[in-house]
Design a protein around this motif. Structure first.
Motif, PDB file in Angstrom:
ATOM      1  N   ASP A 136      67.711  45.022 -33.041  1.00 54.09           N
ATOM      2  CA  ASP A 136      68.871  44.318 -33.520  1.00 54.09           C
ATOM      3  C   ASP A 136      69.701  44.380 -34.196  1.00 54.09           C
ATOM      4  N   GLU A 137      70.588  43.140 -34.384  1.00 53.43           N
ATOM      5  CA  GLU A 137      71.595  43.751 -35.038  1.00 53.43           C
ATOM      6  C   GLU A 137      71.857  44.070 -36.572  1.00 53.43           C
ATOM      7  N   ALA A 138      70.598  43.960 -37.959  1.00 55.44           N
ATOM      8  CA  ALA A 138      70.100  44.996 -38.702  1.00 55.44           C
ATOM      9  C   ALA A 138      70.363  45.773 -38.788  1.00 55.44           C
ATOM     10  N   GLU A 139      69.621  46.805 -37.449  1.00 58.47           N
ATOM     11  CA  GLU A 139      69.012  47.656 -37.197  1.00 58.47           C
ATOM     12  C   GLU A 139      70.617  48.472 -36.823  1.00 58.47           C
ATOM     13  N   LEU A 140      71.186  47.863 -36.201  1.00 56.43           N
ATOM     14  CA  LEU A 140      72.723  48.195 -35.676  1.00 56.43           C
ATOM     15  C   LEU A 140      73.627  48.629 -36.982  1.00 56.43           C
ATOM     16  N   ALA A 141      73.373  47.187 -37.567  1.00 56.45           N
ATOM     17  CA  ALA A 141      74.484  47.487 -38.666  1.00 56.45           C
ATOM     18  C   ALA A 141      74.091  48.867 -39.939  1.00 56.45           C
ATOM     19  N   LEU A 142      73.232  49.149 -39.841  1.00 52.72           N
ATOM     20  CA  LEU A 142      72.262  49.996 -40.573  1.00 52.72           C
ATOM     21  C   LEU A 142      73.165  51.530 -40.003  1.00 52.72           C
ATOM     22  N   ILE A 143      72.926  51.490 -38.576  1.00 48.88           N
ATOM     23  CA  ILE A 143      73.260  52.328 -38.239  1.00 48.88           C
ATOM     24  C   ILE A 143      74.731  52.791 -37.530  1.00 48.88           C
ATOM     25  N   ALA A 144      75.079  51.945 -38.140  1.00 44.33           N
ATOM     26  CA  ALA A 144      76.658  51.616 -37.931  1.00 44.33           C
ATOM     27  C   ALA A 144      77.189  52.448 -39.590  1.00 44.33           C
ATOM     28  N   ALA A 145      76.293  52.141 -40.802  1.00 38.07           N
ATOM     29  CA  ALA A 145      76.880  52.316 -42.283  1.00 38.07           C
ATOM     30  C   ALA A 145      76.701  53.881 -42.110  1.00 38.07           C
ATOM     31  N   PHE A 146      75.340  53.562 -41.441  1.00 39.03           N
ATOM     32  CA  PHE A 146      75.139  55.578 -41.694  1.00 39.03           C
ATOM     33  C   PHE A 146      75.708  56.201 -40.431  1.00 39.03           C
ATOM     34  N   LEU A 147      76.398  56.410 -39.543  1.00 39.30           N
ATOM     35  CA  LEU A 147      77.705  57.101 -39.024  1.00 39.30           C
ATOM     36  C   LEU A 147      78.902  56.795 -39.531  1.00 39.30           C
ATOM     37  N   ARG A 148      79.302  55.933 -40.383  1.00 38.58           N
ATOM     38  CA  ARG A 148      80.595  55.950 -40.976  1.00 38.58           C
ATOM     39  C   ARG A 148      80.275  56.297 -42.609  1.00 38.58           C
ATOM     40  N   ARG A 149      78.991  56.908 -42.923  1.00 41.93           N
ATOM     41  CA  ARG A 149      79.111  57.876 -43.908  1.00 41.93           C
ATOM     42  C   ARG A 149      78.826  59.425 -43.695  1.00 41.93           C
ATOM     43  N   THR A 150      77.901  59.574 -42.399  1.00 43.28           N
ATOM     44  CA  THR A 150      78.414  60.691 -42.028  1.00 43.28           C
ATOM     45  C   THR A 150      79.455  61.047 -41.850  1.00 43.28           C
ATOM     46  N   ALA A 151      80.646  60.254 -40.718  1.00 45.92           N
ATOM     47  CA  ALA A 151      81.954  60.671 -40.443  1.00 45.92           C
ATOM     48  C   ALA A 151      82.710  61.041 -41.921  1.00 45.92           C
ATOM     49  N   ALA A 152      82.750  60.225 -42.809  1.00 51.71           N
ATOM     50  CA  ALA A 152      83.258  60.440 -44.641  1.00 51.71           C
ATOM     51  C   ALA A 152      82.568  61.768 -45.108  1.00 51.71           C
TER      52      ALA A 152
END
Length: 164
Positions: A136-152
């Motif tokens: 769902d959208e909330a889960e995708l937002a969480l995954i996107a945040a995780f990926l951004r933080r991982t890339a950083a």
């Protein structure tokens, strides 16, 4: 008096360590698979891995000066010049004068070539769409945040290695 850990605390900690290790293992596997995919795409286009990496950086952050590209890619200036020569000869980028500083140059990707890249990445793109449809959208937002933080975190770790 010693404080007692809540019941199951050690099991929770061990479970968290196992899950964290699984996430890290998954990211290493993903990195390896994306490297192989990029190598296949580059091979189809006649580009070296580093050429495709630089083209991706130019597409994402460009136009860039050759110096800025070298810094982002973690490459020596002479290596970057060779990459840009190959990309320019193959019709992927153009070097032009920087309008803000006529003595400087910048590199711009030729967007009309993007269709070739999109076609080669279409299989992965459609697979990602199917995977994302399961969340769902909330889960995708969480995954996107995780990926951004991982890339950083990856950028920070790379900078540390480059600096010391």
């Amino acid at each position: 008096m010693e404080s007692e850990a809540p019941a199951g605390g050690d099991a929770d900690t061990a479970g968290r360590r196992r899950t964290t290790a699984e996430v890290k293992r998954g990211l290493r596997e993903l990195s390896a698979e994306l490297t192989l995919l990029n190598r296949q795409v580059g091979g189809r286009l006649g580009l070296k891995d580093v050429d495709l990496d630089c083209l991706d950086l130019i597409n994402a952050h460009g136009p860039l000066s050759p110096t800025a590209l070298a810094r982002r890619a973690g490459l020596h200036a002479a290596t970057t010049t060779g990459v840009l020569d190959r990309l320019e000869r193959a019709g992927w980028v153009v070097r032009e004068r920087d309008p803000a500083d006529r003595r400087a140059s910048r590199v711009r990707a030729l967007r009309e070539r993007n269709a070739e890249l999109l076609e080669l990445f279409a299989g992965m793109d459609s697979r990602m769409d199917r995977i994302c449809a399961d969340f769902d959208e909330a889960e995708l937002a969480l995954i996107a945040a995780f990926l951004r933080r991982t890339a950083a975190a990856g950028q920070d770790a790379t900078a540390e290695l480059a600096d010391g």
